[in-house]
Scaffold this active site. Sequence first.
Site, mmCIF file in Angstrom:
data_model
loop_
_atom_site.group_PDB
_atom_site.id
_atom_site.type_symbol
_atom_site.label_atom_id
_atom_site.label_comp_id
_atom_site.label_asym_id
_atom_site.label_seq_id
_atom_site.Cartn_x
_atom_site.Cartn_y
_atom_site.Cartn_z
ATOM 1 N N TYR A 215 0.799 -1.234 0.000
ATOM 2 C CA TYR A 215 0.000 0.000 0.000
ATOM 3 C C TYR A 215 0.827 1.276 0.000
ATOM 4 C CZ TYR A 215 -3.687 -3.354 0.856
ATOM 5 O OH TYR A 215 -4.549 -4.410 0.719
ATOM 6 N N ALA A 347 -18.355 -15.219 -6.772
ATOM 7 C CA ALA A 347 -18.215 -14.353 -7.946
ATOM 8 C C ALA A 347 -16.793 -13.830 -8.110
ATOM 9 C CB ALA A 347 -19.182 -13.181 -7.830
ATOM 10 N N HIS A 380 -14.546 -4.440 -11.979
ATOM 11 C CA HIS A 380 -13.213 -5.033 -12.160
ATOM 12 C C HIS A 380 -12.867 -5.088 -13.653
ATOM 13 C CE1 HIS A 380 -12.511 -6.243 -8.042
ATOM 14 N NE2 HIS A 380 -13.541 -7.043 -7.985
ATOM 15 N N TRP A 478 -10.785 -16.645 16.079
ATOM 16 C CA TRP A 478 -11.759 -16.207 15.062
ATOM 17 C C TRP A 478 -13.055 -15.760 15.737
ATOM 18 C CZ3 TRP A 478 -12.243 -15.178 9.941
ATOM 19 C CH2 TRP A 478 -13.513 -15.247 9.368
ATOM 20 N N ARG A 482 -14.754 -12.023 15.897
ATOM 21 C CA ARG A 482 -16.132 -11.803 15.435
ATOM 22 C C ARG A 482 -16.937 -11.101 16.535
ATOM 23 N NH1 ARG A 482 -18.444 -13.205 10.546
ATOM 24 N NH2 ARG A 482 -19.515 -15.162 11.034
ATOM 25 N N TYR A 517 -11.376 -5.230 0.793
ATOM 26 C CA TYR A 517 -12.826 -4.980 0.817
ATOM 27 C C TYR A 517 -13.189 -3.954 1.882
ATOM 28 C CZ TYR A 517 -12.789 -9.222 -1.993
ATOM 29 O OH TYR A 517 -12.528 -10.147 -2.962
HETATM 30 O O1 X8Z Z 1 -15.628 -11.398 -2.885
HETATM 31 C C1 X8Z Z 1 -16.262 -10.412 -3.225
HETATM 32 C C2 X8Z Z 1 -16.596 -10.214 -4.694
HETATM 33 C C3 X8Z Z 1 -15.555 -10.767 -5.585
HETATM 34 S S1 X8Z Z 1 -14.103 -9.821 -5.625
HETATM 35 C C4 X8Z Z 1 -17.898 -10.889 -5.007
HETATM 36 N N1 X8Z Z 1 -16.725 -9.548 -2.299
HETATM 37 C C5 X8Z Z 1 -16.483 -9.736 -0.882
HETATM 38 C C6 X8Z Z 1 -17.213 -10.951 -0.353
HETATM 39 O O2 X8Z Z 1 -18.120 -11.460 -1.035
HETATM 40 O O3 X8Z Z 1 -16.904 -11.399 0.743
HETATM 41 C C7 X8Z Z 1 -17.492 -8.344 -2.567
HETATM 42 C C8 X8Z Z 1 -17.875 -7.817 -1.228
HETATM 43 C C9 X8Z Z 1 -16.989 -8.490 -0.232
HETATM 44 ZN ZN ZN Z 2 -14.288 -7.859 -6.262
#
Ligand code: X8Z
Ligand code: ZN
Length: 608
Positions: A215, A347, A380, A478, A482, A517
């Site tokens: 970073y 995803a 992305h 963990w 949390r 994130y």
């Molecule tokens: O993993 C993701 C994306 C893919 S880069 C779907 N995200 C994190 C998650 O699902 O835990 C987006 C939000 C946070």
């Molecule tokens: Zn992503």
Amino acid sequence: MKVVISTLALAAALALSGAAGSAQPAANRPTAAEADAFVVAAEKELADFSLDAGRVAWINNTYITDDTDAIAAVYAERGTDIQVRLAKQAAHFLTVPGLSFDTRRKLDLLRGGIVLPAPTTAGATKELAEIATRLNSAYGKGRGTLNGQPISGNDIEAAMGTNRNPGELKEMWASWHDNVGRPMRADYARMVEIANQGAVELGYGDVGAMWRSQYDMAPDAFAALADKLWGEVKPLYDQLHCYTRARLNEKYGDAVQAKTGPIRADLLGNMWAQEWGNIYDVVAPAGSGAIGYDIGALLKAQDYDALKMVRTGEGFYSSLGFAQLPESFWTNSMFLKPADREVVCHASAWDVDNKDDLRIKMCIKIASDDFVTIHHELGHNYYQRAYNKQPYLYLNGANDGFHEAIGDFVALSITPDYLVRIGLLNAAQVPGPDKDIGLLLRQAMDKVAFLPFGLLIDKWRWGVFSGAIAPADYNKAWTALRLQYQGITPPVARDDAVAFDPGAKYHVPGNTPYARYFLARILQFQFYEAACRQAGWTGPLHRCSFYNNKQVGERLNAMMEMGMSKPWPDALEAFTGSREMSGKAMLAYFQPLAGWLKEQNKGRRCGW
Ligand code: X8Z
Ligand code: ZN
């Protein structure tokens, strides 16, 4: 597909260069010109390798079998071999005086940008690659149960969003964590051990320090920055937690959700309690304050399918002036969960040839959160295409938080007025100003709720890699994090001697660093505030949609096409005018809600 790279590793790099520099006679030292030539050759080698490696990884993730696992592990091993060899050479070249800005930056990226470095010990790279592939695929193949019947990861995720039966929620939560996480525990511990040795060989304290070195600042400074950002937004989270707990108590009663203490983790509409928007119906303001529509329901009412949802996402980016996605995107992407094979449904977005072979991989459901995720993934892809003229080592976001923030920032523009413009909502259904709190609460349930989760995943991993959390304490630590950060508790007692709950979250077995994130949750509001300013918006921030605004598109493109070629504050400045990451924009967005939540929480004992 390119391999993951990183930014400067300043403190560690200096330490290493000092040692190597003094030990080496000046006559044997390579020259700055040789360093330049090394970087050119390294970029070519990595780019060439990434093409096949990307295809292999794609096939493995979209068709999991023992065969594709074996081939993926071979390529992961080769990739790590190349990366580690180049990283070591880069460390050596970093001792050379008179390096240009770009050569130094690229050498730093080569040295620090390996997610899982392997040591030179015989067999270590192979073992590491096999473990990492096995963990990723084990997650993809994972099953939980509902009423005793097996249920896939994708279906269980969706069911956690809609099911309101506390017994069934508990079963899904426990079965998923037990079936998926638990068997990973030994592999994970071994993986940590090997990768840490690799990090030490490269001159880093441990893998976590290596991740934090990406970073443009020292690893410790990055940890401090993350804590500072969290400190800014935590009061808002605390209010949301307090309010949500009270509404859950009203719905489920004391026996399921007490008025005080932590929230039961399975009641929040998400397997990991990371985003809570799916239970908006439970917490919506009483009486007429609710917003009156759900995007998932709107999509279903108009017979949207997965393809139409993606086309709609593309339409937003087109409206900003970005060229349409290439034809290959539509043929190569995976939008739906195949019926006949195992895949990793989580995803992701890909750029297989580092130019235009853009793809997304999703198991799309017709639901509000998947509509947002489509915009996220496309963000992305558009970023990847915007920087595709950069040299190989700069084919990345300004930092990884930027990459995660683009699509989310675009999705903040999915306002009621925008939904009218694309024909999903009738003008008569647009919620009036009296529904602002409802709209903001709906957003906060996703955006604000996520913040502590976004931070704690890597707090846990940083501790694991540093050794502060020993394997025997993996699960205990963990659950403690949390509780500390999110104020949530497992719905069933955990047997810390065998449980491995972190493995039930994709990014842990998938080895995707997670601080990105957290940063993105903050950054997206900075981008959004800047875009709305550029668009001349004067109304309440959360009602702003920059749909169709070519000026915003141009400014965004100017930032994105920089890729990773400059330190991230330069990129941030190019789009927002500021060089600081800050929670202020997010707080400004939610400001009306913050006051309302405090009002609602009067007389309640907040905290846990
Ligand atoms: O993993 C993701 C994306 C893919 S880069 C779907 N995200 C994190 C998650 O699902 O835990 C987006 C939000 C946070
Ligand atoms: Zn992503």
